[in-house]
Design an enzyme around this catalytic site. Sequence first.
Site, PDB file in Angstrom:
ATOM      1  N   ASN A  84      10.079  -2.485  -2.509  1.00 27.84           N
ATOM      2  CA  ASN A  84       9.084  -3.340  -1.874  1.00 27.84           C
ATOM      3  C   ASN A  84       9.803  -4.353  -0.988  1.00 27.84           C
ATOM      4  OD1 ASN A  84       7.552  -2.109  -3.984  1.00 27.84           O
ATOM      5  ND2 ASN A  84       6.088  -3.779  -3.853  1.00 27.84           N
ATOM      6  N   ASP A  90      -2.300   2.858  -2.925  1.00 30.84           N
ATOM      7  CA  ASP A  90      -2.464   3.143  -1.502  1.00 30.84           C
ATOM      8  C   ASP A  90      -1.200   3.724  -0.878  1.00 30.84           C
ATOM      9  OD1 ASP A  90      -1.046   0.731  -1.612  1.00 30.84           O
ATOM     10  OD2 ASP A  90      -2.595  -0.444  -0.596  1.00 30.84           O
ATOM     11  N   ARG A 111     -11.843  -1.429   3.451  1.00 35.82           N
ATOM     12  CA  ARG A 111     -12.704  -0.691   4.371  1.00 35.82           C
ATOM     13  C   ARG A 111     -13.118   0.620   3.730  1.00 35.82           C
ATOM     14  NH1 ARG A 111      -8.331   0.931   7.831  1.00 35.82           N
ATOM     15  NH2 ARG A 111      -6.799   1.995   6.535  1.00 35.82           N
TER      16      ARG A 111
END
Length: 474
Positions: A280, A220, A12
């Site tokens: 993670n 990110d 986006r």
Amino acid sequence: MAAVDLGASSGRVMAGTVGPSRLTVEEVRRFPNGGVRAGPALYWDILGLYRETLAGIREAGRLDGVGIDSWAVDYGLLDDRGALLGNPVCYRDSRTDGVAAKVAASISARELYDVTGLQQLPFNTLYQLVSEGDRLDAASAMLLIPDLLNYWLTGSIGAERTNASTTQLYDVRARTWATALATRVGIPPRLLPPLRDPGTVVGTADELSGLPVVAVGSHDTASAVVAVPASPGTNFAYISSGTWSLAGLELPAPELSDEALAANFTNEGGVDGTIRFLRNVMGLWVLSETLRTWSCPEDLPTLLAAAAESPALAAVVDIDAPVFLPPGDMPARLESACRATGQRPPQGRAAVVRCIVDSLALAHRRTIHAAARLTGRAVDVIHLVGGGARNELLCQSTADACGVPVLAGPVEAAALGNVLVQARALGEDLPDLAAMRALVRETQEIRRYEPSGTADWAAAEARLTSAVAGGREW
């Protein structure tokens, strides 16, 4: 500013505004993303992402700057003319199967960790590049996804540090490329471009009327951690919750002990020289793949509401087991995992969703407790940011599992961190992370979840650990 935020399932473009007591982001364009199977390989449609990025920036109207963040580890190779040699391959592709063992024959896990501080994951950039073999002979530069798009916008080749630190080719203490390590595993150091700090103005985009392009925290998660609304002096952990859950602590220096290596924690670069000490965790990927498998007609809030009415901890799995990494039939894998560990598989969709959420919260518990133990730091509060902050069941379950309050939000943490770093680079008075986080606290909605203590998470963890240790693997 425009914040381009590219995730593994969607991208986006957000229009952001920063000023005194003002911090807003608004979505102007969203577009799908995902691996594209072509022949034996799973690729990213990088040209489609670039086209959508340009369209979104143009739709955002008048801008002072643009910054791009994305997922980590994947890259494009350029030839000596600066042309892309082929579509980037998705990290979920099978080409790295067995590569880590091959690398271990020439360099030990301890030596790798001492240099890079990175968690061992089969798709780390190092292993991807080794899997390229002779194809590297035609390449002159390796650019991670945000750096590749920045190059197409400005013509400037470079690598932003927070994302470079995820490659397993970055010296986490010297903050330089680990060129000697690269040479030892057969990766030509010429592929590693000049490093940039987050907040560097990369150049201007002629195709966008000379718009300044800023290197933000281009991983990110690095951008998301900038927007963690932690108060000064608090002992906080964070979970950036989306396709993956990135769970851990912010440190001033890497933690490279044998215990951290054994626990498979990573030390990744953060904005302003910080270290993201984290693991993670498989994240909401398992839930999204489950919904895809079902071709689910029900919306997610309805399913989560039903799941909240199901008994807690009726069945839990190790959400980080390798079987849950590739795309595929997650409900069948969950059933198999439950049977292999002596549990009755969940019956019905609500119970399956509850199993996934409980298992993810249990992984959050395991990871946050380990991070605190490995660093000798107490954790008084967990900031859960990103898309998972909308998931009330996950937030409450995480608070219950970890035994500390969870502060959920902001949802758009990556985009907010992106625009904050841009704003500082372009002259806004935001001298440090504390100032950025103060603005986030002042302007963004945060919801608090207190631990309820109504379920025995320690017993669930012990039950699962005992079953796996007993040899009932899947």
